[in-house]
Design a protein around this motif. Structure first.
Motif, PDB file in Angstrom:
ATOM      1  N   TRP A  99      43.078  45.544  -8.681  1.00 43.74           N
ATOM      2  CA  TRP A  99      41.998  46.521  -8.828  1.00 43.74           C
ATOM      3  C   TRP A  99      42.434  47.925  -8.425  1.00 43.74           C
ATOM      4  O   TRP A  99      42.083  48.901  -9.083  1.00 43.74           O
ATOM      5  CB  TRP A  99      40.776  46.108  -8.017  1.00 43.74           C
ATOM      6  N   TYR A 100      43.170  48.043  -7.338  1.00 46.03           N
ATOM      7  CA  TYR A 100      43.532  49.377  -6.851  1.00 46.03           C
ATOM      8  C   TYR A 100      44.648  50.033  -7.655  1.00 46.03           C
ATOM      9  O   TYR A 100      44.603  51.230  -7.931  1.00 46.03           O
ATOM     10  CB  TYR A 100      43.907  49.337  -5.365  1.00 46.03           C
ATOM     11  N   LEU A 101      45.666  49.284  -8.012  1.00 42.30           N
ATOM     12  CA  LEU A 101      46.830  49.872  -8.676  1.00 42.30           C
ATOM     13  C   LEU A 101      46.957  49.496 -10.146  1.00 42.30           C
ATOM     14  O   LEU A 101      47.739  50.106 -10.878  1.00 42.30           O
ATOM     15  CB  LEU A 101      48.115  49.479  -7.948  1.00 42.30           C
ATOM     16  N   GLY A 102      46.231  48.465 -10.565  1.00 42.31           N
ATOM     17  CA  GLY A 102      46.323  48.025 -11.956  1.00 42.31           C
ATOM     18  C   GLY A 102      47.543  47.188 -12.242  1.00 42.31           C
ATOM     19  O   GLY A 102      47.905  46.990 -13.397  1.00 42.31           O
ATOM     20  N   THR A 103      48.190  46.690 -11.182  1.00 39.63           N
ATOM     21  CA  THR A 103      49.416  45.905 -11.379  1.00 39.63           C
ATOM     22  C   THR A 103      49.243  44.475 -10.894  1.00 39.63           C
ATOM     23  O   THR A 103      48.473  44.193  -9.989  1.00 39.63           O
ATOM     24  CB  THR A 103      50.603  46.529 -10.625  1.00 39.63           C
ATOM     25  N   TRP A 104      49.983  43.577 -11.517  1.00 37.30           N
ATOM     26  CA  TRP A 104      50.085  42.196 -11.083  1.00 37.30           C
ATOM     27  C   TRP A 104      51.570  41.907 -10.953  1.00 37.30           C
ATOM     28  O   TRP A 104      52.308  42.028 -11.925  1.00 37.30           O
ATOM     29  CB  TRP A 104      49.430  41.243 -12.094  1.00 37.30           C
ATOM     30  N   GLU A 105      52.000  41.600  -9.753  1.00 36.11           N
ATOM     31  CA  GLU A 105      53.411  41.348  -9.454  1.00 36.11           C
ATOM     32  C   GLU A 105      54.293  42.500  -9.916  1.00 36.11           C
ATOM     33  O   GLU A 105      55.352  42.308 -10.501  1.00 36.11           O
ATOM     34  CB  GLU A 105      53.861  40.012 -10.049  1.00 36.11           C
ATOM     35  N   GLY A 106      53.825  43.726  -9.667  1.00 39.11           N
ATOM     36  CA  GLY A 106      54.621  44.913  -9.927  1.00 39.11           C
ATOM     37  C   GLY A 106      54.568  45.471 -11.328  1.00 39.11           C
ATOM     38  O   GLY A 106      55.154  46.519 -11.593  1.00 39.11           O
ATOM     39  N   ALA A 107      53.873  44.810 -12.254  1.00 38.84           N
ATOM     40  CA  ALA A 107      53.795  45.300 -13.631  1.00 38.84           C
ATOM     41  C   ALA A 107      52.346  45.636 -13.988  1.00 38.84           C
ATOM     42  O   ALA A 107      51.425  44.912 -13.618  1.00 38.84           O
ATOM     43  CB  ALA A 107      54.326  44.241 -14.593  1.00 38.84           C
ATOM     44  N   TYR A 108      52.175  46.752 -14.698  1.00 35.66           N
ATOM     45  CA  TYR A 108      50.838  47.120 -15.140  1.00 35.66           C
ATOM     46  C   TYR A 108      50.316  46.096 -16.135  1.00 35.66           C
ATOM     47  O   TYR A 108      51.066  45.607 -16.976  1.00 35.66           O
ATOM     48  CB  TYR A 108      50.826  48.511 -15.782  1.00 35.66           C
ATOM     49  N   VAL A 109      49.046  45.790 -16.028  1.00 39.23           N
ATOM     50  CA  VAL A 109      48.426  44.832 -16.941  1.00 39.23           C
ATOM     51  C   VAL A 109      48.356  45.425 -18.346  1.00 39.23           C
ATOM     52  O   VAL A 109      48.675  44.770 -19.327  1.00 39.23           O
ATOM     53  CB  VAL A 109      47.017  44.431 -16.442  1.00 39.23           C
ATOM     54  N   ASN A 110      47.941  46.682 -18.428  1.00 37.54           N
ATOM     55  CA  ASN A 110      47.911  47.417 -19.695  1.00 37.54           C
ATOM     56  C   ASN A 110      47.814  48.913 -19.375  1.00 37.54           C
ATOM     57  O   ASN A 110      47.784  49.302 -18.207  1.00 37.54           O
ATOM     58  CB  ASN A 110      46.772  46.940 -20.608  1.00 37.54           C
ATOM     59  N   ASP A 111      47.740  49.744 -20.395  1.00 37.55           N
ATOM     60  CA  ASP A 111      47.678  51.196 -20.166  1.00 37.55           C
ATOM     61  C   ASP A 111      46.422  51.598 -19.417  1.00 37.55           C
ATOM     62  O   ASP A 111      46.444  52.489 -18.582  1.00 37.55           O
ATOM     63  CB  ASP A 111      47.731  51.950 -21.497  1.00 37.55           C
ATOM     64  N   LEU A 112      45.316  50.952 -19.707  1.00 39.96           N
ATOM     65  CA  LEU A 112      44.047  51.281 -19.067  1.00 39.96           C
ATOM     66  C   LEU A 112      44.069  50.950 -17.580  1.00 39.96           C
ATOM     67  O   LEU A 112      43.443  51.637 -16.778  1.00 39.96           O
ATOM     68  CB  LEU A 112      42.900  50.537 -19.768  1.00 39.96           C
ATOM     69  N   SER A 113      44.816  49.927 -17.201  1.00 39.84           N
ATOM     70  CA  SER A 113      44.846  49.529 -15.792  1.00 39.84           C
ATOM     71  C   SER A 113      45.429  50.628 -14.906  1.00 39.84           C
ATOM     72  O   SER A 113      45.017  50.788 -13.762  1.00 39.84           O
ATOM     73  CB  SER A 113      45.603  48.212 -15.599  1.00 39.84           C
ATOM     74  N   TYR A 114      46.369  51.401 -15.437  1.00 47.09           N
ATOM     75  CA  TYR A 114      46.893  52.546 -14.684  1.00 47.09           C
ATOM     76  C   TYR A 114      45.823  53.625 -14.560  1.00 47.09           C
ATOM     77  O   TYR A 114      45.571  54.149 -13.480  1.00 47.09           O
ATOM     78  CB  TYR A 114      48.131  53.113 -15.379  1.00 47.09           C
ATOM     79  N   LYS A 115      45.183  53.940 -15.647  1.00 50.30           N
ATOM     80  CA  LYS A 115      44.180  55.005 -15.683  1.00 50.30           C
ATOM     81  C   LYS A 115      42.970  54.703 -14.809  1.00 50.30           C
ATOM     82  O   LYS A 115      42.392  55.595 -14.218  1.00 50.30           O
ATOM     83  CB  LYS A 115      43.698  55.242 -17.114  1.00 50.30           C
ATOM     84  N   GLU A 116      42.574  53.439 -14.765  1.00 50.76           N
ATOM     85  CA  GLU A 116      41.333  53.061 -14.091  1.00 50.76           C
ATOM     86  C   GLU A 116      41.549  52.466 -12.702  1.00 50.76           C
ATOM     87  O   GLU A 116      40.620  51.929 -12.109  1.00 50.76           O
ATOM     88  CB  GLU A 116      40.546  52.080 -14.961  1.00 50.76           C
TER      89      GLU A 116
END
Length: 147
Positions: A99-116
């Protein structure tokens, strides 16, 4: 606390996921939903860890949520039943990071996860290169600025 039907998702555990995410992050379910990532994150987790492991975590979370009537009871139960157990602690920490960083095990889930990522709200900032701060925002003092 009562777990209410949150979205039209046919999976009861989704509601538990959202309710425990609210308790773990400190952001309301509405704030988490406004990211547009709630279902994406839920499905992502289901694809990353064994369904039985995640279901066990959600059952523990459900019991905590249903049997806690005050915020102190809820916090104490989360500390005693989730953060005291290595396997559930790992899942909880991964959910918080998601939720805070948008990452799971160091990788972004998708582009929106970084933005949000919730981190930007906490910092009273915006994600560089992804969202603009707004016209004439440079003329407004930063929050908590001593300038």
């Amino acid at each position: 606390m009562i777990i209410n039907k949150i979205l039209n998702v046919d999976d009861y555990y989704f509601d538990v996921f959202m309710s425990i995410s609210e308790s773990l992050t400190g952001f309301s379910v509405n704030e988490l939903q406004s990211t547009g990532l709630a279902e994406i994150y839920y499905k992502h987790i289901l694809g990353q860890i064994e369904a039985a492991t995640f279901t066990e975590f959600l059952n523990i979370s459900k019991n905590i949520l249903e049997n806690s009537y005050t915020q102190d009871q809820l916090n104490n139960a989360i500390a005693a039943e989730i953060f005291a157990n290595a396997s559930t602690e790992d899942i909880a920490n991964s959910i918080i990071t998601l939720w805070y960083l948008g990452t799971w095990e160091g990788a972004y889930v998708n582009d929106l996860s970084y933005k949000e990522g919730l981190v930007w709200n906490v910092m009273h900032s915006h994600p560089p290169g992804a969202k603009q701060p707004g016209y004439k925002s440079w003329g407004v003092k930063p929050v908590n600025s001593n300038i």
